[in-house]
Write a protein that holds these residues in place. Structure first.
Motif, PDB file in Angstrom:
ATOM      1  N   VAL A   1       4.189 -19.174   0.868  1.00 39.87           N
ATOM      2  CA  VAL A   1       5.379 -18.505   0.348  1.00 39.87           C
ATOM      3  C   VAL A   1       5.825 -17.540   1.431  1.00 39.87           C
ATOM      4  O   VAL A   1       4.999 -16.829   2.017  1.00 39.87           O
ATOM      5  N   TYR A   2       7.106 -17.524   1.725  1.00 37.64           N
ATOM      6  CA  TYR A   2       7.638 -16.648   2.775  1.00 37.64           C
ATOM      7  C   TYR A   2       8.246 -15.391   2.146  1.00 37.64           C
ATOM      8  O   TYR A   2       8.914 -15.471   1.105  1.00 37.64           O
ATOM      9  N   VAL A   3       8.008 -14.262   2.783  1.00 37.87           N
ATOM     10  CA  VAL A   3       8.591 -12.998   2.319  1.00 37.87           C
ATOM     11  C   VAL A   3       9.303 -12.338   3.492  1.00 37.87           C
ATOM     12  O   VAL A   3       8.695 -12.126   4.550  1.00 37.87           O
ATOM     13  N   ARG A   4      10.590 -12.076   3.307  1.00 42.38           N
ATOM     14  CA  ARG A   4      11.351 -11.406   4.364  1.00 42.38           C
ATOM     15  C   ARG A   4      11.103  -9.902   4.285  1.00 42.38           C
ATOM     16  O   ARG A   4      11.382  -9.281   3.277  1.00 42.38           O
ATOM     17  N   HIS A   5      10.558  -9.357   5.341  1.00 46.11           N
ATOM     18  CA  HIS A   5      10.156  -7.962   5.437  1.00 46.11           C
ATOM     19  C   HIS A   5       8.927  -7.749   4.542  1.00 46.11           C
ATOM     20  O   HIS A   5       8.573  -8.598   3.732  1.00 46.11           O
ATOM     21  N   GLU A   6       8.251  -6.620   4.705  1.00 44.10           N
ATOM     22  CA  GLU A   6       7.123  -6.304   3.827  1.00 44.10           C
ATOM     23  C   GLU A   6       7.621  -6.233   2.390  1.00 44.10           C
ATOM     24  O   GLU A   6       8.622  -5.576   2.105  1.00 44.10           O
ATOM     25  N   ILE A   7       6.922  -6.898   1.482  1.00 41.30           N
ATOM     26  CA  ILE A   7       7.362  -6.913   0.086  1.00 41.30           C
ATOM     27  C   ILE A   7       7.438  -5.489  -0.456  1.00 41.30           C
ATOM     28  O   ILE A   7       8.352  -5.125  -1.192  1.00 41.30           O
ATOM     29  N   VAL A   8       6.466  -4.657  -0.087  1.00 45.55           N
ATOM     30  CA  VAL A   8       6.490  -3.208  -0.299  1.00 45.55           C
ATOM     31  C   VAL A   8       5.829  -2.588   0.927  1.00 45.55           C
ATOM     32  O   VAL A   8       5.091  -3.256   1.649  1.00 45.55           O
ATOM     33  N   HIS A   9       6.072  -1.329   1.151  1.00 47.43           N
ATOM     34  CA  HIS A   9       5.538  -0.692   2.356  1.00 47.43           C
ATOM     35  C   HIS A   9       4.092  -0.239   2.144  1.00 47.43           C
ATOM     36  O   HIS A   9       3.811   0.946   1.927  1.00 47.43           O
ATOM     37  N   ASN A  10       3.188  -1.192   2.209  1.00 46.78           N
ATOM     38  CA  ASN A  10       1.767  -0.861   2.138  1.00 46.78           C
ATOM     39  C   ASN A  10       0.954  -1.969   2.789  1.00 46.78           C
ATOM     40  O   ASN A  10       1.036  -3.134   2.370  1.00 46.78           O
ATOM     41  N   ARG A  11       0.178  -1.612   3.812  1.00 43.18           N
ATOM     42  CA  ARG A  11      -0.581  -2.586   4.572  1.00 43.18           C
ATOM     43  C   ARG A  11      -1.657  -3.263   3.729  1.00 43.18           C
ATOM     44  O   ARG A  11      -1.914  -4.470   3.870  1.00 43.18           O
ATOM     45  N   THR A  12      -2.290  -2.531   2.826  1.00 43.50           N
ATOM     46  CA  THR A  12      -3.323  -3.118   1.973  1.00 43.50           C
ATOM     47  C   THR A  12      -2.738  -4.224   1.109  1.00 43.50           C
ATOM     48  O   THR A  12      -3.316  -5.310   0.961  1.00 43.50           O
ATOM     49  N   VAL A  13      -1.585  -3.960   0.522  1.00 49.07           N
ATOM     50  CA  VAL A  13      -0.923  -4.959  -0.317  1.00 49.07           C
ATOM     51  C   VAL A  13      -0.511  -6.168   0.525  1.00 49.07           C
ATOM     52  O   VAL A  13      -0.739  -7.323   0.141  1.00 49.07           O
ATOM     53  N   VAL A  14       0.091  -5.911   1.681  1.00 50.05           N
ATOM     54  CA  VAL A  14       0.553  -6.989   2.548  1.00 50.05           C
ATOM     55  C   VAL A  14      -0.602  -7.863   3.002  1.00 50.05           C
ATOM     56  O   VAL A  14      -0.537  -9.101   2.957  1.00 50.05           O
TER      57      VAL A  14
END
Length: 319
Positions: A42-55
């Motif tokens: 699944v592709y996500v444009r930009h970080e889905i939310v600004h958190n490295r742990t989540v990404v």
């Protein structure tokens, strides 16, 4: 006989609310549900939310994060737009390339988009209060033709605005400092007494609630730790709120980033987290505090939250 040194006492005040907001929960759910329905990648444009742990956790499940649509191949695997929203040109490019897209824009950001579009249809000059280059600001400005929106970030920016040549209105980024924005709005209203304001404030409930909790806690502690990413607007604002109250504050991505030297001699600390920071990061910091101090934990709650946003129609129908 030797004795282990006694740990210094530390009062830990947990700010509530803190951490994930409804928009972030929805955005992450969008990605995870897309993985369940369509499979990886699944592709996500930009970080889905600004958190490295989540990404990083989503990457491990098969999510590919991209910055440009050209990085996503056409086909059955969806391209998801992040919670921050995107400009109309991005939507048009996706349509031109026949990409299958799912929009995870926070509904409260979409509300600001619609307000700006309504003002534009009424022929009003639009002022956006926000931070340059933030994805949400780029997306909001991109809802309208070039030049239709003027960005201001400070009172000085307001003073430099050209005189109004007709009706004027303002909207705001959803993750701003409540106090700073209030001052900028006051400056706008002094310069343009008939300016149109949002019918309901644009700063989202989660941003407001987290700032209120940190403000209250900062008045009764010696230091504040905010868990959040350096590129997270709402997390940065939490640190600023604490500092505005005269409290030493540090913004940390996780427990490894804590400046322990700054906590030497401190006997009380408040702990909060930005709207895109998972609670597990807070828990790890509490564990680390417990290893160094004899901690006594209390919770300071200034608001309760029950908001929840439905998934986009495309995913609801697919289910």
């Amino acid at each position: 006989m030797t004795f282990a040194p006694t740990k210094p006492p530390l009062r830990v005040v947990l700010c509530a609310p803190r951490g994930f907001c409804a928009g972030v929960v929805r955005a992450i759910d969008v990605v995870e549900r897309a993985l369940e329905i369509y499979g990886a990648p699944v592709y996500v444009r930009h970080e889905i939310v600004h958190n490295r742990t989540v990404v990083d956790a989503l990457k491990a499940k098969g999510v590919i994060f991209i910055e440009e649509l050209s990085e996503a191949p056409p086909g059955p695997h969806p391209v998801i737009f992040s919670a921050h929203g995107v400009a109309k040109t991005v939507l048009e490019e996706a349509k031109t390339r026949n990409l299958f897209t799912v929009d995870a824009t926070c509904p409260l950001v979409t509300k600001v988009h619609r307000e700006a579009q309504a003002h534009f249809k009424r022929g009003r000059r639009i002022i956006l209060i926000g931070h340059a280059r933030h994805p949400e600001v780029i997306g909001t400005i991109g809802q309208l033709p070039p030049g239709a929106v003027t960005l201001v970030s400070t009172i000085e920016d307001v003073e430099r605005l050209a005189p109004a040549g007709g009706e004027i209105a303002y909207v705001t980024q959803t993750t701003l400092s409540v106090d700073d924005t209030r001052e900028i709005v006051a400056a706008l209203e002094r310069r343009f007494p008939t300016i149109h304001a949002p019918p309901v404030g644009d700063i989202c409930y989660a941003t407001t609630n987290r700032q209120q909790a940190v403000k209250a806690a900062a008045r009764g502690v010696e230091a504040v730790i905010v868990v959040g990413a350096a590129n997270s607007s709402n997390s940065l604002r939490l640190r600023e709120v604490a500092e505005r109250e005269g409290c030493a504050a540090q913004l940390v991505a996780d427990v490894r980033a804590i400046d322990w030297g700054a906590l030497e001699g401190v006997r009380s600390v408040a702990l909060s987290a930005g709207a895109s920071a998972p609670e597990v990061l807070v828990e790890r910091i509490i564990e680390a505090l417990g290893e160094r101090f004899a901690i006594a934990i209390e919770t300071l709650r200034t608001a309760s939250e029950s908001e929840a946003f439905p998934l986009p129609r495309a995913l609801r129908e697919a289910v």
